[in-house]
Design a protein around this motif. Sequence first.
Motif, PDB file in Angstrom:
ATOM      1  N   LEU A  66       0.818  -1.203   0.000  1.00 58.12           N
ATOM      2  CA  LEU A  66       0.000   0.000   0.000  1.00 58.12           C
ATOM      3  C   LEU A  66       0.859   1.263   0.000  1.00 58.12           C
ATOM      4  N   CYS A  67       1.898   1.275   0.840  1.00 56.79           N
ATOM      5  CA  CYS A  67       2.775   2.450   0.927  1.00 56.79           C
ATOM      6  C   CYS A  67       3.591   2.631  -0.343  1.00 56.79           C
ATOM      7  N   GLU A  68       4.048   1.556  -0.949  1.00 59.12           N
ATOM      8  CA  GLU A  68       4.839   1.656  -2.177  1.00 59.12           C
ATOM      9  C   GLU A  68       3.998   2.237  -3.304  1.00 59.12           C
ATOM     10  N   ALA A  69       2.784   1.707  -3.488  1.00 59.62           N
ATOM     11  CA  ALA A  69       1.921   2.216  -4.572  1.00 59.62           C
ATOM     12  C   ALA A  69       1.559   3.679  -4.345  1.00 59.62           C
ATOM     13  N   ARG A  70       1.272   4.030  -3.112  1.00 63.33           N
ATOM     14  CA  ARG A  70       0.918   5.421  -2.804  1.00 63.33           C
ATOM     15  C   ARG A  70       2.097   6.350  -3.055  1.00 63.33           C
ATOM     16  N   ALA A  71       3.306   5.935  -2.657  1.00 58.65           N
ATOM     17  CA  ALA A  71       4.490   6.771  -2.848  1.00 58.65           C
ATOM     18  C   ALA A  71       4.794   6.975  -4.325  1.00 58.65           C
ATOM     19  N   LEU A  72       4.640   5.933  -5.118  1.00 52.77           N
ATOM     20  CA  LEU A  72       4.901   6.065  -6.553  1.00 52.77           C
ATOM     21  C   LEU A  72       3.863   6.951  -7.243  1.00 52.77           C
ATOM     22  N   LEU A  73       2.654   6.915  -6.770  1.00 50.52           N
ATOM     23  CA  LEU A  73       1.606   7.715  -7.402  1.00 50.52           C
ATOM     24  C   LEU A  73       1.777   9.203  -7.119  1.00 50.52           C
ATOM     25  N   ILE A  74       2.288   9.562  -5.922  1.00 47.03           N
ATOM     26  CA  ILE A  74       2.405  10.978  -5.573  1.00 47.03           C
ATOM     27  C   ILE A  74       3.796  11.532  -5.845  1.00 47.03           C
ATOM     28  N   HIS A 100       7.860   8.418 -13.607  1.00 48.95           N
ATOM     29  CA  HIS A 100       7.522   8.678 -15.010  1.00 48.95           C
ATOM     30  C   HIS A 100       7.003   7.358 -15.603  1.00 48.95           C
ATOM     31  N   THR A 101       5.736   7.304 -15.782  1.00 46.45           N
ATOM     32  CA  THR A 101       5.118   6.090 -16.306  1.00 46.45           C
ATOM     33  C   THR A 101       3.959   6.469 -17.211  1.00 46.45           C
ATOM     34  N   THR A 102       3.506   5.518 -17.935  1.00 44.57           N
ATOM     35  CA  THR A 102       2.377   5.736 -18.849  1.00 44.57           C
ATOM     36  C   THR A 102       1.065   5.665 -18.076  1.00 44.57           C
ATOM     37  N   HIS A 103       0.015   5.948 -18.807  1.00 43.38           N
ATOM     38  CA  HIS A 103      -1.311   5.868 -18.179  1.00 43.38           C
ATOM     39  C   HIS A 103      -1.612   4.436 -17.729  1.00 43.38           C
ATOM     40  N   ALA A 104      -1.232   3.463 -18.538  1.00 43.55           N
ATOM     41  CA  ALA A 104      -1.443   2.068 -18.151  1.00 43.55           C
ATOM     42  C   ALA A 104      -0.639   1.729 -16.902  1.00 43.55           C
ATOM     43  N   GLY A 105       0.588   2.312 -16.792  1.00 43.57           N
ATOM     44  CA  GLY A 105       1.392   2.074 -15.605  1.00 43.57           C
ATOM     45  C   GLY A 105       0.760   2.666 -14.356  1.00 43.57           C
ATOM     46  N   ARG A 106       0.219   3.841 -14.474  1.00 45.42           N
ATOM     47  CA  ARG A 106      -0.444   4.458 -13.330  1.00 45.42           C
ATOM     48  C   ARG A 106      -1.697   3.684 -12.933  1.00 45.42           C
ATOM     49  N   MET A 107      -2.393   3.140 -13.898  1.00 42.22           N
ATOM     50  CA  MET A 107      -3.575   2.340 -13.589  1.00 42.22           C
ATOM     51  C   MET A 107      -3.182   1.047 -12.841  1.00 42.22           C
ATOM     52  N   ARG A 108      -2.029   0.492 -13.192  1.00 45.85           N
ATOM     53  CA  ARG A 108      -1.573  -0.699 -12.469  1.00 45.85           C
ATOM     54  C   ARG A 108      -1.210  -0.347 -11.030  1.00 45.85           C
ATOM     55  N   LEU A 109      -0.602   0.833 -10.803  1.00 49.99           N
ATOM     56  CA  LEU A 109      -0.271   1.248  -9.442  1.00 49.99           C
ATOM     57  C   LEU A 109      -1.535   1.504  -8.621  1.00 49.99           C
ATOM     58  N   ILE A 110      -2.524   2.116  -9.245  1.00 51.55           N
ATOM     59  CA  ILE A 110      -3.785   2.348  -8.541  1.00 51.55           C
ATOM     60  C   ILE A 110      -4.466   1.018  -8.191  1.00 51.55           C
ATOM     61  N   ALA A 111      -4.424   0.065  -9.118  1.00 49.25           N
ATOM     62  CA  ALA A 111      -5.029  -1.244  -8.855  1.00 49.25           C
ATOM     63  C   ALA A 111      -4.300  -1.966  -7.722  1.00 49.25           C
ATOM     64  N   ARG A 112      -2.960  -1.853  -7.667  1.00 49.93           N
ATOM     65  CA  ARG A 112      -2.209  -2.476  -6.571  1.00 49.93           C
ATOM     66  C   ARG A 112      -2.564  -1.829  -5.246  1.00 49.93           C
ATOM     67  N   GLN A 113      -2.672  -0.531  -5.235  1.00 46.07           N
ATOM     68  CA  GLN A 113      -3.044   0.171  -4.012  1.00 46.07           C
ATOM     69  C   GLN A 113      -4.439  -0.248  -3.536  1.00 46.07           C
ATOM     70  N   LEU A 124       1.597 -11.507  -3.685  1.00 42.26           N
ATOM     71  CA  LEU A 124       0.347 -10.804  -3.429  1.00 42.26           C
ATOM     72  C   LEU A 124       0.126  -9.627  -4.385  1.00 42.26           C
ATOM     73  N   ALA A 125       1.201  -9.107  -4.930  1.00 39.53           N
ATOM     74  CA  ALA A 125       1.079  -7.975  -5.872  1.00 39.53           C
ATOM     75  C   ALA A 125       0.576  -8.413  -7.236  1.00 39.53           C
ATOM     76  N   MET A 126       0.652  -9.698  -7.521  1.00 35.50           N
ATOM     77  CA  MET A 126       0.207 -10.161  -8.828  1.00 35.50           C
ATOM     78  C   MET A 126      -1.323 -10.087  -8.907  1.00 35.50           C
ATOM     79  N   PRO A 127      -1.857  -9.614 -10.021  1.00 38.37           N
ATOM     80  CA  PRO A 127      -3.341  -9.477 -10.145  1.00 38.37           C
ATOM     81  C   PRO A 127      -4.007 -10.850 -10.249  1.00 38.37           C
TER      82      PRO A 127
END
Length: 209
Positions: free
Chosen positions: A127-135, A140-153, A206-209
């Motif tokens: 949770l902390c890793e995904a939140r830190a990467l998002l803010i 620097h990632t694509t829209h698909a990359g940001r969507m994967r971070l949001i889904a992990r969070q 656990l991070a795997m969808p």
Amino acid sequence: MTILTLILAATLAADAGAATPWADPFDPASLPPERWAAYWPVHTAPPAPLKLTPPLKAKTIPADLSETKSSPRFVLLTKADFLASAAELDETHAMAVALAADLVTAVATDAVITSRAGQRVVLSALLCEARALLISEDTHTTHAGRMRLIARQDRARLALDVLAIQPLACDAYPVERLVGCLGLLPGPECTTDADLAAQVRAAERLAMP
């Protein structure tokens, strides 16, 4: 008349009463049956034929048990044969060691995932890793990359809610250390420390969808 004459006369009279007047002692047909039966040959039944049992058949001996089969020959082993055998033993030993290590690793990872304390550390770190990467501005990632971070969070937060586990703070030592191992440049302790390495593997699973 003398005594001899009387005896002779009595003998002749007895013979005359036993045989017919026309009996000829040399003619078997003129004699009674009990007298001429001895003149005929006795016919006996032919002997029964002998029953001969068939000869026993000799049992055949399998080729592999036959005495004619050549005995195995001893082959001298060369140094190359010994080296090849040693190499096979080393390979087998290496495979056994690798399988044992994989088993220990799998057991340690499962222990982290199935324990409540391990789930709290791992899910808090995700949770902390995904939140830190998002803010972070350095992400620097694509829209698909940001969507994967949001889904992990979202998955980490949902798992904490379902398990009714209060997440740890992101600056807590176990969470901060595990987040550092999930980055692009993990430190050497992430693999040398058995407990930390088990947490890293649990987080990856656990991070795997």
